[in-house]
Design a protein around this motif. Sequence first.
Motif, PDB file in Angstrom:
ATOM      1  N   ARG A   1      16.017 -39.360 -19.956  1.00 30.65           N
ATOM      2  CA  ARG A   1      16.512 -39.633 -21.306  1.00 30.65           C
ATOM      3  C   ARG A   1      15.353 -39.936 -22.247  1.00 30.65           C
ATOM      4  NH1 ARG A   1      21.004 -44.174 -22.380  1.00 30.65           N
ATOM      5  NH2 ARG A   1      19.343 -45.537 -21.622  1.00 30.65           N
TER       6      ARG A   1
ATOM      7  N   VAL B   1      21.833 -37.262 -27.175  1.00 29.17           N
ATOM      8  CA  VAL B   1      21.050 -37.526 -25.967  1.00 29.17           C
ATOM      9  C   VAL B   1      21.002 -39.023 -25.691  1.00 29.17           C
ATOM     10  CG1 VAL B   1      18.707 -37.478 -24.996  1.00 29.17           C
ATOM     11  CG2 VAL B   1      19.659 -35.434 -26.070  1.00 29.17           C
TER      12      VAL B   1
ATOM     13  N   VAL C   1      23.114 -38.901 -22.209  1.00 27.97           N
ATOM     14  CA  VAL C   1      22.278 -38.631 -21.038  1.00 27.97           C
ATOM     15  C   VAL C   1      21.979 -39.951 -20.338  1.00 27.97           C
ATOM     16  CG1 VAL C   1      20.047 -37.764 -20.235  1.00 27.97           C
ATOM     17  CG2 VAL C   1      21.275 -36.569 -22.071  1.00 27.97           C
TER      18      VAL C   1
ATOM     19  N   THR D   1      17.662 -31.819 -16.200  1.00 27.27           N
ATOM     20  CA  THR D   1      18.760 -32.737 -16.517  1.00 27.27           C
ATOM     21  C   THR D   1      20.104 -32.034 -16.415  1.00 27.27           C
ATOM     22  OG1 THR D   1      17.301 -33.939 -18.029  1.00 27.27           O
ATOM     23  CG2 THR D   1      19.663 -34.307 -18.262  1.00 27.27           C
TER      24      THR D   1
ATOM     25  N   GLY E   1      20.255 -42.999 -18.462  1.00 30.78           N
ATOM     26  CA  GLY E   1      18.879 -43.489 -18.434  1.00 30.78           C
ATOM     27  C   GLY E   1      18.435 -43.708 -17.009  1.00 30.78           C
TER      28      GLY E   1
END
Length: 396
Positions: free
Chosen positions: A68, A174, A178, A115, A180
Motif C-alpha cells: 500500500r 488505494v 489496499v 498486489t 497495509g
Amino acid sequence: MPFAVYLLGLAVFAQGTSEFMLSGLIPGIARDLQVSIPAAGLLTSAFAVGMVVGAPLMAVLSLRWSRRFALLAFLVTFLIVHVVGALTTSYGVLLGTRVIAALANAGFLAVAMATAVALAPADAKGRATSVLLGGVTIACVAGVPGGALLGEVWGWRSAFWAVAVALVPAIVAVLRSVPGGAPDPAGPRALGELRALRRPRLLVLLVLAGLVNGGTFCTFTYLTPLLTGDTGIGAAWMPLMLALFGLGSFAGVTVSGRVADRRPIRLLVICGPALAAGWALFALTAGAPVPAIVLVFVQGTLSFAVGSTLISQVLYAATGAPTLAGGFATAALNVGATLGPWLGGVSIGAGLGLRSPLWLSALLVAAALVTAAVAHAAGRPSPANPVEKEHPAEAQ
C-alpha cells in the motif's frame, strides 16, 4: 474479483493516458516552449527509457515497503510531477518530469501486478492481469483522444492537469482499499526473488512478451501514416481508427481474462499464429480500406489477447518473485514498445514503404513462435505448460 483490483486498473488508466497522450500534444509543446518538434518528441522517448530502466529498479526498491505504501508513493510522485510539468516554462524541467513520471509508473505497475495477483483468487491471475492491462487499452480508446482534445481546446497543459486530477480518486481508493502491513526484510526478499527469476521458462516468457509487444507497437506507431497514405482513408477518420484499435485491444484483454487462467495453451496456440498471419495479411491488403479497417480491430484484439496471456503466465511462473516478476514483465513490454517503433522507423527511412512495419510485426511475432517452439523442443516447457501442472483445473 475484489473491487480493489478495479481501482488499480483506474490508476493504470490515468498513467496510461499520460504515457500515450503526448503524441497529440507535441506540436503545442514545441510552440509553447520554443523547441523543435524532434526535441519535443524526445519527451516520449524519455518516458519509454524511464519505463524500461525503472521497472526492475523500482520493483527492487519497493521490496522495502508495504504494497500500500509503495503504490501510494508512486501515485503521489506521478501526480506531483504532472503538476510541475503543467506549471513549468522550462523544456529541461519538463523532460525531467517525464523521466521521473516513467520511473513512478514503472514502479506502480510492478507493485500493482503483484498486489492484484495477491488480492485475486489463486486461479485468477489472468483475470487480474487483464483488469490492469484493460486500463491501458481504455487509455488508448478514451484517454488519449481526450487528452488531444483538451490540448486543442485549452492547451497542452490542461492535459497534464487532467491526469493529475484523475489520480486523486485512485490515491484515495488505494489508501482505503489496499491492505497495509509491514514488508518482509528487504535483503532476503530481493535475493530470493532474483533467484526465482532465473528459471528458464520465465526468461522465455519475458522474451515472448517483448517480441509480441514489439510487433504490436511497430505497426501501431505508424498506423496513421499507413492508413492515410497507402490505404487512402481521410485524416479526419484517424481518431476513429485509433479508437477502433483500442476497442480491439480491450476486447483482447477481456478474452484473455476469461480464458488465460484455464486454457492458456489453447489461446496461445490459436491466437499466436493467427496474429502473425494477420500482420502479413494486413500488409498484403493495406491498399483497400475495408480489409484494413477490419484488421485494425482484429489485430488489436489478437495482440492484446496474446500479450496479456503471456504476462499472466509470467506471474504464474514466478510465484517466488511476485514483485520483481511484475517489474521485469513491465520492462519486457516496454523494451518491445521501444524496439518495435524504432525498427518500423528504420524500415520506412530505408525506403521500404509504409507497409514495411506490418511485415516487421509479422516477423517479430513469427520470431516469438519460433522461440517458443525451440524452447519446447529443447525440453523447456511451453509458456502455459508449467501452469497446467500447477493448476490441474486447466487441463480439465
